[in-house]
Design an enzyme around this catalytic site. Structure first.
Site: not given
Length: 314
Positions: A150, A246, A276
């Site tokens: 991320s 996502d 995610h």
């Protein structure tokens, strides 16, 4: 645009993971105060923490003036940047993830505790990533690998683009896990998966704003949005992994395509039906376990100089 049918895309074990996560970290958490967001996130991470595999140890120490956690190994070093939207997370949030990377690969792992927003807006985290990576390269065993999930994937890519060209610092490879790389937020997966479980497009916009202190969007800046770079040559071999469900999914695919077009060995993988944050599901969701095995196999192969190769497809 019609929303995907997540009841069919996402399997039962993943739904169980989503519900367990949302019980600890409700979907509206991004609307709360920063202090509350961090407290809730920390509690969730403690709930998912799996401890260390047998024989794995760690010590906290700074590199380049940046707090880090070192998991000693041999054969090379993985510099790991944690996720959390540049707002939450730290050495604690991905402690067991890093310990398991160390156990699966045998490599030394160093987790970087970069400064967070909003107290430290961009480019503070980027500067910490650069300082820590340079110091780790000077003190730890080569080859050096960069990895992150991320927001951490953003930092890994930005760091490689800033200092990892032409073999600088001996960076031998990079693994980006559902990274946010600054793709077009008005197209593709940002719209298709705008209401995805675990991360929505509104969440992405919130975290982007907070990185620059709610000031106007900055001009194109690869240290903020790696996809805004104009030069993708001479970068380390890269595996970019997306979760299918996502809004950030297209960023990994686009990034790998840019690197490939520039002559850099790169591969994009979209993990079907995953969401995610699925690293926390690696022990309970078979799809997440398979992806985590892909990550550790790839890091091992990169350290040996054998990636890209067939091991990524197993």
């Amino acid at each position: 645009m019609d929303s995907p049918d997540y009841t069919t895309l996402i399997d039962a074990p993943t739904w169980d993971f989503i519900r367990r996560t949302e019980a600890a970290y409700p979907p509206d958490t991004a609307t709360l105060s920063i202090a509350d967001q961090r407290a809730i996130y920390d509690a969730m991470c403690r709930a998912f923490h799996r401890g260390y595999p047998p024989g794995i140890t760690a010590e906290d120490r700074p590199f380049g003036g940046v707090p880090c956690r070192l998991y000693p190994g041999q054969g090379g070093t993985v510099v790991y940047f944690h996720g959390g939207g540049f707002v939450v997370g730290g050495l604690h949030s991905h402690d067991d993830v890093c310990a398991e990377i160390r156990a699966a690969t045998g490599l030394t792992v160093v987790s970087v505790d970069y400064r967070l927003c909003p107290e430290h807006p961009h480019p503070a985290a980027f500067h910490d990533a650069l300082a820590a990576t340079r110091a780790i390269a000077a003190e730890c065993a080569a080859p050096l690998l960069l990895a992150g999930d991320s927001a951490g994937g953003t930092l890994a890519a930005a760091t490689a683009q800033a200092i990892g060209r032409k073999g600088a610092l001996g960076i031998a490879g990079m693994v980006l896990i559902y990274p946010g790389l600054g793709g077009n937020r008005d197209a593709g997966s940002y719209l298709t998966h705008a209401q995805a479980p675990m991360l929505t497009r509104d969440d992405v916009l919130f975290y982007a704003r907070i990185r620059h202190g709610d000031a106007p969007e900055p001009p194109p800046d690869p240290s903020f949005a790696p996809l805004s770079d104009s030069d993708f040559t001479n970068l380390p071999p890269t595996l970019a992994i997306a979760a299918e469900c996502d809004p950030l999914a297209d960023d990994a695919t686009t990034y790998a395509a840019r690197l490939t077009a520039a002559g850099t060995p790169a591969r994009a993988v979209t993990e079907p039906g995953l969401v995610h944050g699925y690293l926390r599901a690696r022990a309970t969701v078979p799809r997440a376990a398979a992806s985590f095995a892909r990550i550790t196999r790839t890091l091992s192969a990169m350290a040996k100089g054998t990636w890209p190769g067939s091991e990524d497809h197993r």
